[in-house]
Design a protein around this motif. Structure first.
Motif, PDB file in Angstrom:
ATOM      1  N   SER A 155       0.622  -0.832   0.239  1.00  0.00           N
ATOM      2  CA  SER A 155      -0.044  -0.187   0.385  1.00  0.00           C
ATOM      3  C   SER A 155       0.824   1.286   0.126  1.00  0.00           C
ATOM      4  CB  SER A 155      -1.057  -0.061   1.186  1.00  0.00           C
ATOM      5  OG  SER A 155      -1.737   1.175   1.166  1.00  0.00           O
ATOM      6  N   ARG A 156       2.340   1.334   0.979  1.00  0.00           N
ATOM      7  CA  ARG A 156       3.075   2.400   0.596  1.00  0.00           C
ATOM      8  C   ARG A 156       3.719   2.661  -0.839  1.00  0.00           C
ATOM      9  NH1 ARG A 156       5.877   4.709   5.015  1.00  0.00           N
ATOM     10  NH2 ARG A 156       4.094   4.740   5.710  1.00  0.00           N
ATOM     11  N   ASN A 157       4.277   1.815  -1.060  1.00  0.00           N
ATOM     12  CA  ASN A 157       4.831   1.766  -1.863  1.00  0.00           C
ATOM     13  C   ASN A 157       4.190   1.958  -3.601  1.00  0.00           C
ATOM     14  OD1 ASN A 157       7.352   0.818  -0.707  1.00  0.00           O
ATOM     15  ND2 ASN A 157       7.256  -1.401  -1.384  1.00  0.00           N
ATOM     16  N   ALA A 158       3.104   1.100  -3.547  1.00  0.00           N
ATOM     17  CA  ALA A 158       2.032   1.274  -4.711  1.00  0.00           C
ATOM     18  C   ALA A 158       0.788   2.724  -4.913  1.00  0.00           C
ATOM     19  CB  ALA A 158       1.241  -0.045  -4.923  1.00  0.00           C
ATOM     20  N   GLU A 159       0.643   3.136  -3.562  1.00  0.00           N
ATOM     21  CA  GLU A 159      -0.851   4.381  -3.996  1.00  0.00           C
ATOM     22  C   GLU A 159       0.275   5.320  -3.000  1.00  0.00           C
ATOM     23  OE1 GLU A 159      -3.764   2.030  -2.152  1.00  0.00           O
ATOM     24  OE2 GLU A 159      -3.781   0.641  -3.693  1.00  0.00           O
ATOM     25  N   GLY A 160       1.543   5.232  -2.213  1.00  0.00           N
ATOM     26  CA  GLY A 160       1.783   6.276  -1.394  1.00  0.00           C
ATOM     27  C   GLY A 160       0.506   6.952   0.133  1.00  0.00           C
ATOM     28  N   LYS A 161       0.591   5.660   0.143  1.00  0.00           N
ATOM     29  CA  LYS A 161      -0.157   5.957   1.810  1.00  0.00           C
ATOM     30  C   LYS A 161       0.112   6.060   2.810  1.00  0.00           C
ATOM     31  CE  LYS A 161      -5.111   4.878  -1.155  1.00  0.00           C
ATOM     32  NZ  LYS A 161      -6.076   3.385  -0.893  1.00  0.00           N
ATOM     33  N   TYR A 177      -6.170  12.426   3.142  1.00  0.00           N
ATOM     34  CA  TYR A 177      -7.312  11.489   1.875  1.00  0.00           C
ATOM     35  C   TYR A 177      -8.458  10.837   2.376  1.00  0.00           C
ATOM     36  CZ  TYR A 177      -7.246   7.255  -1.441  1.00  0.00           C
ATOM     37  OH  TYR A 177      -8.067   6.160  -2.212  1.00  0.00           O
ATOM     38  N   THR A 192      -2.351  11.587   2.010  1.00  0.00           N
ATOM     39  CA  THR A 192      -0.698  11.004   0.889  1.00  0.00           C
ATOM     40  C   THR A 192      -0.147  12.288   1.110  1.00  0.00           C
ATOM     41  OG1 THR A 192      -2.524  11.654  -0.676  1.00  0.00           O
ATOM     42  CG2 THR A 192      -2.504   9.738  -0.773  1.00  0.00           C
ATOM     43  N   SER A 208       5.955  11.535  -1.209  1.00  0.00           N
ATOM     44  CA  SER A 208       6.018   9.815  -2.023  1.00  0.00           C
ATOM     45  C   SER A 208       5.336   9.724  -3.035  1.00  0.00           C
ATOM     46  CB  SER A 208       4.314   9.526  -0.695  1.00  0.00           C
ATOM     47  OG  SER A 208       3.040   9.963  -0.617  1.00  0.00           O
ATOM     48  N   LYS A 209       4.583  11.146  -3.263  1.00  0.00           N
ATOM     49  CA  LYS A 209       4.513  11.165  -4.485  1.00  0.00           C
ATOM     50  C   LYS A 209       6.013  11.139  -5.747  1.00  0.00           C
ATOM     51  CE  LYS A 209      -0.130  13.749  -3.748  1.00  0.00           C
ATOM     52  NZ  LYS A 209      -0.469  14.611  -3.726  1.00  0.00           N
TER      53      LYS A 209
END
Length: 292
Positions: A138-144, A163, A193, A197-198
């Protein structure tokens, strides 16, 4: 005695929850605080009590990863003094500190001048590998990222990064391992977010790290009127950062113990401040004492 000095002697109890970034520490912070009757949480630059942000600023609000690391480590004096004063004013006695490593937690305690943790809990002790992997994805793919306070608190202070929110029963997360928790109590957490992270995280090459270390030594020479000759510099990647091994020659007549300790602190302080990476250790080997 200053207010910061008094914090070390007021019977405070400090716990820590540690684990790599994105493994679900903030998601489980309130649960751990409830389980061990800890009244406050320090997480990514914020001091949280009674589901409210009472002091500090969020690392999640920073636009760069380096900036976020500095905030999380209370690198800014005004920031750490404000949090330390609030801890004293609110008479906070039991605190949970969230960090990516034991070293990070120790740095936070030193900078806030509070006692070192009497208990350190690793994320692997309270979350399964499946849960940790899901959090990492979730962190790596969505930056949450998670801030362990209700949505209303985050929207009030950081509407730009808010978010969504998630609510669950505190008693459901650790099952039988959780005792004395009210089964009907809901825990609300905010999903954010951050800008950094983006944009992805900063990577630093070992060559760049060598160059920065040598620059630190040159600057240290100038500031302390000493000429240190570097014979060898070895950089070893560690789990949470790097370990540096320096072999040097130093001139005769200097107080070696004090000089070497100052050099270690100078290198660690400057590199961590300017890059955001963690130095696990700086080992210095004196090969020769010169008379030049």
């Amino acid at each position: 005695m200053s207010f910061l000095s008094r914090l070390r002697n007021n019977g405070m109890t400090i716990y820590a929850l540690v684990g790599k970034s994105g493994t679900g520490k903030s998601f489980r912070a309130k649960l751990i605080a409830e389980q061990y009757t800890l009244s406050a949480i320090i997480d990514d630059g914020l001091l949280i009590q009674d589901e409210k942000i009472i002091a500090g600023k969020s690392a999640k609000h920073e636009k760069t990863y380096m900036g976020a690391v500095r905030v999380a480590l209370f690198d800014d004096k005004e920031h750490r003094d404000a949090v330390a004063k609030t801890i004293q004013k609110q008479n906070v006695k039991r605190i949970l500190i969230i960090g990516t490593s034991e070293k990070m937690v120790q740095k936070i305690c030193d900078r806030l001048q509070i006692p070192q943790p009497e208990k350190i809990i690793n994320i692997e002790q309270i979350a399964s590998q499946e849960e940790i992997q899901k959090a990492i994805v979730s962190r790596n793919a969505e930056g949450k990222h998670v801030i362990p306070v209700p949505a209303i608190e985050v929207k009030k202070s950081y509407p730009q990064i808010f978010y969504s929110s998630v609510r669950d029963f505190l008693s459901n997360e650790l099952g039988k391992n959780v005792k004395k928790l009210k089964k009907d109590k809901l825990d609300e957490k905010s999903i954010v977010t951050p800008e950094f992270s983006k944009k992805g995280r900063l990577e630093i090459s070992q060559a760049a790290l060598v160059e920065m270390t040598l620059h630190c030594i040159d600057q240290f020479d100038q500031d302390n009127d000493i000429k240190i000759h570097v014979r060898k510099l070895v950089i070893k990647p560690e789990k949470q950062g790097y370990r540096l091994v320096l072999t040097i020659d130093v001139p005769f007549g200097k107080q070696l113990t004090g000089t070497i300790r100052k050099l270690q602190e100078y290198i660690i302080g400057n590199i961590e401040k300017n890059t955001g990476i963690m130095l696990e250790e700086v080992s210095i080997i004196i090969d020769k004492i010169t008379t030049d």
